[in-house]
Design a protein around this motif. Structure first.
Motif, PDB file in Angstrom:
ATOM      1  N   ARG A  82      -5.409  20.516 -33.583  1.00  0.00           N
ATOM      2  CA  ARG A  82      -5.364  21.728 -32.768  1.00  0.00           C
ATOM      3  C   ARG A  82      -6.849  22.296 -32.813  1.00  0.00           C
ATOM      4  NH1 ARG A  82      -1.836  26.925 -34.596  1.00  0.00           N
ATOM      5  NH2 ARG A  82      -3.041  26.442 -36.809  1.00  0.00           N
ATOM      6  N   ALA A  83      -7.316  22.143 -34.158  1.00  0.00           N
ATOM      7  CA  ALA A  83      -8.486  22.836 -34.517  1.00  0.00           C
ATOM      8  C   ALA A  83      -9.876  21.911 -33.834  1.00  0.00           C
ATOM      9  CB  ALA A  83      -9.126  22.559 -36.152  1.00  0.00           C
ATOM     10  N   LEU A  84      -9.555  20.682 -33.742  1.00  0.00           N
ATOM     11  CA  LEU A  84     -10.672  19.619 -32.987  1.00  0.00           C
ATOM     12  C   LEU A  84     -10.601  19.836 -31.516  1.00  0.00           C
ATOM     13  CD1 LEU A  84     -10.392  16.489 -35.086  1.00  0.00           C
ATOM     14  CD2 LEU A  84     -12.406  18.189 -35.018  1.00  0.00           C
ATOM     15  N   ALA A  85      -9.558  20.327 -30.771  1.00  0.00           N
ATOM     16  CA  ALA A  85      -9.275  20.222 -29.522  1.00  0.00           C
ATOM     17  C   ALA A  85     -10.362  21.267 -28.919  1.00  0.00           C
ATOM     18  CB  ALA A  85      -7.858  20.785 -29.082  1.00  0.00           C
ATOM     19  N   ASN A  86     -10.896  22.107 -29.779  1.00  0.00           N
ATOM     20  CA  ASN A  86     -11.767  23.194 -29.200  1.00  0.00           C
ATOM     21  C   ASN A  86     -13.214  22.625 -29.294  1.00  0.00           C
ATOM     22  OD1 ASN A  86     -10.525  25.500 -28.309  1.00  0.00           O
ATOM     23  ND2 ASN A  86     -10.534  26.448 -30.302  1.00  0.00           N
ATOM     24  N   HIS A  87     -13.437  21.120 -29.725  1.00  0.00           N
ATOM     25  CA  HIS A  87     -14.703  20.693 -29.998  1.00  0.00           C
ATOM     26  C   HIS A  87     -15.519  21.691 -30.712  1.00  0.00           C
ATOM     27  CE1 HIS A  87     -14.348  17.118 -27.656  1.00  0.00           C
ATOM     28  NE2 HIS A  87     -13.687  17.809 -26.771  1.00  0.00           N
ATOM     29  N   PRO A  88     -15.342  22.275 -32.033  1.00  0.00           N
ATOM     30  CA  PRO A  88     -15.876  23.239 -32.781  1.00  0.00           C
ATOM     31  C   PRO A  88     -17.213  22.577 -33.265  1.00  0.00           C
ATOM     32  CG  PRO A  88     -14.160  22.056 -34.147  1.00  0.00           C
ATOM     33  CD  PRO A  88     -13.994  21.559 -32.774  1.00  0.00           C
ATOM     34  N   ARG A  89     -18.093  23.256 -33.554  1.00  0.00           N
ATOM     35  CA  ARG A  89     -19.419  22.915 -34.061  1.00  0.00           C
ATOM     36  C   ARG A  89     -19.212  22.682 -35.635  1.00  0.00           C
ATOM     37  NH1 ARG A  89     -23.762  25.799 -31.424  1.00  0.00           N
ATOM     38  NH2 ARG A  89     -23.128  27.816 -30.090  1.00  0.00           N
ATOM     39  N   VAL A  90     -18.261  23.166 -36.202  1.00  0.00           N
ATOM     40  CA  VAL A  90     -18.070  22.814 -37.596  1.00  0.00           C
ATOM     41  C   VAL A  90     -16.552  23.125 -37.842  1.00  0.00           C
ATOM     42  CG1 VAL A  90     -18.640  25.008 -38.399  1.00  0.00           C
ATOM     43  CG2 VAL A  90     -18.576  23.558 -40.195  1.00  0.00           C
ATOM     44  N   GLY A 139     -13.593  25.803 -36.092  1.00  0.00           N
ATOM     45  CA  GLY A 139     -12.330  25.422 -36.182  1.00  0.00           C
ATOM     46  C   GLY A 139     -11.895  25.370 -37.677  1.00  0.00           C
ATOM     47  N   MET A 140     -10.495  26.083 -37.982  1.00  0.00           N
ATOM     48  CA  MET A 140     -10.152  25.844 -39.291  1.00  0.00           C
ATOM     49  C   MET A 140      -8.822  25.255 -39.429  1.00  0.00           C
ATOM     50  SD  MET A 140     -10.796  28.791 -41.946  1.00  0.00           S
ATOM     51  CE  MET A 140     -10.269  28.855 -43.682  1.00  0.00           C
ATOM     52  N   VAL A 141      -8.588  24.420 -40.621  1.00  0.00           N
ATOM     53  CA  VAL A 141      -7.452  24.003 -40.675  1.00  0.00           C
ATOM     54  C   VAL A 141      -7.042  24.511 -42.266  1.00  0.00           C
ATOM     55  CG1 VAL A 141      -6.238  21.902 -41.302  1.00  0.00           C
ATOM     56  CG2 VAL A 141      -8.030  21.800 -39.581  1.00  0.00           C
ATOM     57  N   VAL A 166     -22.784  34.652 -38.192  1.00  0.00           N
ATOM     58  CA  VAL A 166     -21.443  34.718 -38.072  1.00  0.00           C
ATOM     59  C   VAL A 166     -20.947  36.080 -37.855  1.00  0.00           C
ATOM     60  CG1 VAL A 166     -19.277  34.230 -39.350  1.00  0.00           C
ATOM     61  CG2 VAL A 166     -20.980  32.649 -39.118  1.00  0.00           C
ATOM     62  N   ALA A 167     -20.149  36.467 -37.008  1.00  0.00           N
ATOM     63  CA  ALA A 167     -19.775  38.024 -36.957  1.00  0.00           C
ATOM     64  C   ALA A 167     -18.382  38.037 -36.855  1.00  0.00           C
ATOM     65  CB  ALA A 167     -20.236  38.532 -35.793  1.00  0.00           C
ATOM     66  N   LYS A 168     -17.767  37.162 -35.983  1.00  0.00           N
ATOM     67  CA  LYS A 168     -16.251  37.291 -36.272  1.00  0.00           C
ATOM     68  C   LYS A 168     -15.744  35.990 -35.858  1.00  0.00           C
ATOM     69  CE  LYS A 168     -16.050  38.907 -31.409  1.00  0.00           C
ATOM     70  NZ  LYS A 168     -14.895  38.268 -30.564  1.00  0.00           N
ATOM     71  N   PRO A 169     -14.306  35.830 -35.871  1.00  0.00           N
ATOM     72  CA  PRO A 169     -13.875  34.244 -35.873  1.00  0.00           C
ATOM     73  C   PRO A 169     -14.217  33.945 -34.333  1.00  0.00           C
ATOM     74  CG  PRO A 169     -12.162  35.728 -36.970  1.00  0.00           C
ATOM     75  CD  PRO A 169     -13.463  36.564 -36.697  1.00  0.00           C
ATOM     76  N   GLY A 170     -14.263  32.562 -34.288  1.00  0.00           N
ATOM     77  CA  GLY A 170     -14.531  32.174 -33.077  1.00  0.00           C
ATOM     78  C   GLY A 170     -14.141  30.756 -32.675  1.00  0.00           C
ATOM     79  N   ALA A 171     -14.150  30.285 -31.500  1.00  0.00           N
ATOM     80  CA  ALA A 171     -13.547  28.890 -31.531  1.00  0.00           C
ATOM     81  C   ALA A 171     -14.694  27.867 -31.850  1.00  0.00           C
ATOM     82  CB  ALA A 171     -13.272  28.740 -29.889  1.00  0.00           C
ATOM     83  N   ASP A 172     -15.805  28.388 -32.132  1.00  0.00           N
ATOM     84  CA  ASP A 172     -16.829  27.190 -32.411  1.00  0.00           C
ATOM     85  C   ASP A 172     -16.905  26.853 -33.856  1.00  0.00           C
ATOM     86  OD1 ASP A 172     -17.607  29.828 -33.222  1.00  0.00           O
ATOM     87  OD2 ASP A 172     -19.493  29.424 -33.454  1.00  0.00           O
ATOM     88  N   ILE A 201      -2.030  34.797 -37.281  1.00  0.00           N
ATOM     89  CA  ILE A 201      -2.924  35.388 -36.405  1.00  0.00           C
ATOM     90  C   ILE A 201      -4.493  35.236 -36.641  1.00  0.00           C
ATOM     91  CG2 ILE A 201      -4.113  37.888 -36.172  1.00  0.00           C
ATOM     92  CD1 ILE A 201      -1.159  38.874 -36.789  1.00  0.00           C
ATOM     93  N   ARG A 202      -4.591  34.673 -37.995  1.00  0.00           N
ATOM     94  CA  ARG A 202      -5.844  33.973 -38.361  1.00  0.00           C
ATOM     95  C   ARG A 202      -6.213  32.695 -37.394  1.00  0.00           C
ATOM     96  NH1 ARG A 202      -8.295  34.447 -44.366  1.00  0.00           N
ATOM     97  NH2 ARG A 202      -8.003  36.656 -44.426  1.00  0.00           N
ATOM     98  N   ALA A 203      -5.043  31.845 -37.536  1.00  0.00           N
ATOM     99  CA  ALA A 203      -5.201  30.581 -36.792  1.00  0.00           C
ATOM    100  C   ALA A 203      -5.500  30.793 -35.376  1.00  0.00           C
ATOM    101  CB  ALA A 203      -3.945  29.923 -37.098  1.00  0.00           C
ATOM    102  N   ALA A 204      -4.735  31.914 -34.723  1.00  0.00           N
ATOM    103  CA  ALA A 204      -5.144  32.096 -33.372  1.00  0.00           C
ATOM    104  C   ALA A 204      -6.472  32.475 -33.102  1.00  0.00           C
ATOM    105  CB  ALA A 204      -4.176  33.369 -33.203  1.00  0.00           C
ATOM    106  N   ARG A 205      -6.857  33.446 -34.144  1.00  0.00           N
ATOM    107  CA  ARG A 205      -8.475  34.047 -33.864  1.00  0.00           C
ATOM    108  C   ARG A 205      -9.630  32.913 -33.942  1.00  0.00           C
ATOM    109  NH1 ARG A 205     -10.071  39.061 -37.308  1.00  0.00           N
ATOM    110  NH2 ARG A 205     -11.355  39.297 -35.515  1.00  0.00           N
ATOM    111  N   CYS A 206      -9.287  32.059 -35.129  1.00  0.00           N
ATOM    112  CA  CYS A 206      -9.851  30.936 -35.251  1.00  0.00           C
ATOM    113  C   CYS A 206      -9.972  29.925 -34.073  1.00  0.00           C
ATOM    114  CB  CYS A 206      -9.629  29.939 -36.210  1.00  0.00           C
ATOM    115  SG  CYS A 206     -10.543  30.323 -37.872  1.00  0.00           S
ATOM    116  N   LEU A 207      -8.948  29.999 -33.266  1.00  0.00           N
ATOM    117  CA  LEU A 207      -8.804  29.092 -32.025  1.00  0.00           C
ATOM    118  C   LEU A 207      -9.415  29.826 -30.686  1.00  0.00           C
ATOM    119  CD1 LEU A 207      -5.267  27.604 -32.749  1.00  0.00           C
ATOM    120  CD2 LEU A 207      -7.565  26.239 -32.567  1.00  0.00           C
TER     121      LEU A 207
END
Lengths: 251, 288
Positions: free
Chosen positions: B170-178, B102-104, B94-100, A153-159
């Motif tokens: 997968r994380a990079l495909a969103n072109h994240p800022r960080v 990316g996390m591995v 930063v308020a909540k998770p977002g596509a900008d 779920i975390r991964a999805a939210r990050c995406l």
């Protein structure tokens, strides 16, 4: 080694024939009263007669329709409500205590009141099957949704998954393997409750036929009905097992 | 030397707009304080931590286990609200998770019911892009991490290292800022880890995305980072912010240069002192 393997395999295919042979032996050897415990050949002949007359197919059709309708309604509602109670604490806290209270009541205990509510209509039969299936599927879904890997779920939210898509994209597929265990258990339960439903007054159906045959002392017919119930339930279970291996292959 | 990043096939990988955009991804952590629990049970995980990461920089956060390194990443990812302090990426709080961002993760955490291609296309799809568009983005990133030909595979059919490549793509495909990386190679064997480090630098060289890379492996931190930020044991604070003079592109042999060894020694001494202190803290905590 290979001989042992072959024997292992053989045992699998011989299981049912051996059981039937033993049954035949016990009945025809006069060890028991053959009138009360007819041999499989007698049962087969009785089944054949009811097939020829068409009664068997009417019974099968009626019973299957009841199971399918009750099951579909119970499973659909169970999954939908289970997702809500498992995912949202407020809804979960509101419904779970009530459901946990209602869940252990055996469906057969509802038969008298179902007759009062629905009369001898089909609705009553559907309701009983629904009742049995719903709680099984609900509890499986509820627990499955709560135990979805939080990291997914975390991964999805990050995406960038928006909250309203999280359930369809991650929660539901993540919970699916366990939901399917519940769905499969509910297949057998739907046949248990079918019996209760058909004893609640009807005019056709496998369990109804067993009851009628009992009143007429047609033991062969009775056992034939039991065999049909077993076969139907086992086939449905096997079919469902195959289906779930295809649909939730990753589990 | 075997290159892990497959040579870019003309028209496939380079079709992606890969022009470095180093003006994105400015991460500011200002006097961050995070504590867990409440009342008597409260434990300060991070205390007064400030860090300024300019766009395009590769920063490694190094520290003993339990020092709150991952907590820093989780806070930037938006998984927790800080007790006090300010977190911002390119000036946006930063308020909540977002596509900008990316996390591995340490575990690849791929969606087991999706193919490799569908996993990588997931982010772009969630951002509202059409499947064809998301798919072509996913394919170009698959090429970049050397996974072309595995589009239709499921995660369970891949090795741990390959799964983690999918996670990075997968994380990079969103072109994240960080790009936030939480010990991403920690679960891999030493050989695979070394290969993954080089592969990661190869990809980073294309994008120059800002990277915050958490690790407890000193060699990994020194090899990858422009900067190595060493954190103290709990509560987590910054002990040292080491900016070495190691040239890029980094090659494995760099580990034998005096500059590498100098930085490594500096980190080693800090970490050793901290680990001992953390150990004493724990044993005293038991005794009390």
């Amino acid at each position: 080694m290979t001989l042992a393997r072959t024997l292992d395999r053989l045992a699998l295919y011989l299981s049912i024939p051996l059981f039937l042979a033993l049954w035949q032996l016990v009945s025809s050897a006069g060890l028991v009263n053959a009138r009360l415990f007819p041999a499989p050949t007698v049962v087969a002949v009785d089944l054949w007669h009811s097939a020829l007359s068409g009664v068997l197919f009417v019974d099968l059709g009626m019973s299957c329709t009841r199971v399918v309708i009750g099951y579909a309604a119970g499973a659909g509602a169970g999954i939908a409500i289970g997702v809500l109670t498992g995912r949202y604490a407020l809804i979960g806290n509101l419904f779970t205590p009530v459901f946990q209270l209602l869940r252990p009541i055996p469906p057969i205990a509802f038969v008298p009141i179902v007759i009062l509510w629905f009369g001898l209509s089909e609705l009553g039969k559907w309701f009983l099957v629904f009742w049995g299936v719903f709680f099984t599927v609900w509890i499986a879904t509820h627990l499955a949704v709560q135990r979805v890997d939080d990291m997914l779920i975390r991964a999805a939210r990050c995406l960038g998954t928006p909250d309203h898509r999280l359930i369809r994209e991650v929660v539901l597929p993540g919970a699916m393997p366990v939901i399917f265990v519940g769905l499969r258990t509910a297949v057998s339960i739907s046949f248990y409750t079918l019996v209760a439903a058909e004893l609640a007054g009807t005019f056709a159906g496998l369990a109804y036929r067993i009851d009628i045959a009992h009143q007429n002392m047609q033991i062969g017919q009775m056992m034939g009905g039991l065999v049909m119930l077993g076969v139907m339930s086992a086939l449905a279970d096997r079919g469902f097992g195959m289906l779930s291996r295809r649909l939730v292959w990753w589990a | 030397m075997l290159s892990l990043v497959r040579p870019a096939k003309p028209g496939s990988v380079s079709a992606q707009p890969t022009a470095p955009t180093p003006r994105r991804g400015h991460v500011v952590i200002d006097r961050l304080r995070v504590s867990f629990g409440a009342g008597d049970q409260a434990r300060v995980a991070i205390d007064d931590l400030s860090l300024d990461v300019p766009p395009g920089e590769f920063v490694c956060i190094l520290g003993p286990s339990g020092c709150g390194k991952s907590t820093v990443l989780n806070a930037i990812a938006g998984f927790m609200s800080p007790g006090s302090g300010r977190l911002a990426v390119d000036g946006e709080p930063v308020a909540k998770p977002g596509a900008d961002r990316g996390m591995v993760f340490q575990q690849p955490t791929l969606f087991p019911w999706k193919t490799v291609l569908e996993n990588i296309a997931f982010g772009p799809l969630m951002s509202g892009r059409a499947w064809a568009d998301a798919e072509s983005t996913a394919r170009s990133f698959m090429g970049m991490v050397g996974l072309l030909g595995f589009e239709k595979h499921y995660p369970a059919q891949l090795s741990g290292g390959m799964q983690q490549r999918v996670g990075i793509a997968r994380a990079l495909a969103n072109h994240p800022r960080v790009l936030l990386m939480d010990e991403p190679f920690g679960a891999l064997d030493a050989q695979t880890r070394a290969m993954m480090q080089e592969a990661l630098l190869g990809i980073w060289n294309e994008f120059h995305t800002t990277v915050l890379f958490v690790t407890h492996d000193i060699d990994e931190a020194v090899f990858l980072g422009d900067r190595v930020v060493v954190m103290s044991a709990s509560p987590g604070r910054i002990l040292a912010d080491i900016r070495g003079e190691l040239p890029r592109p980094r090659v494995p042999d760099i580990a034998f240069t005096p500059e590498f060894i100098r930085i490594k020694k500096q980190c080693f001494d800090l970490i050793r002192t901290e680990s001992l202190r953390a150990f004493e803290q724990q044993t005293q905590g038991r005794g009390a």
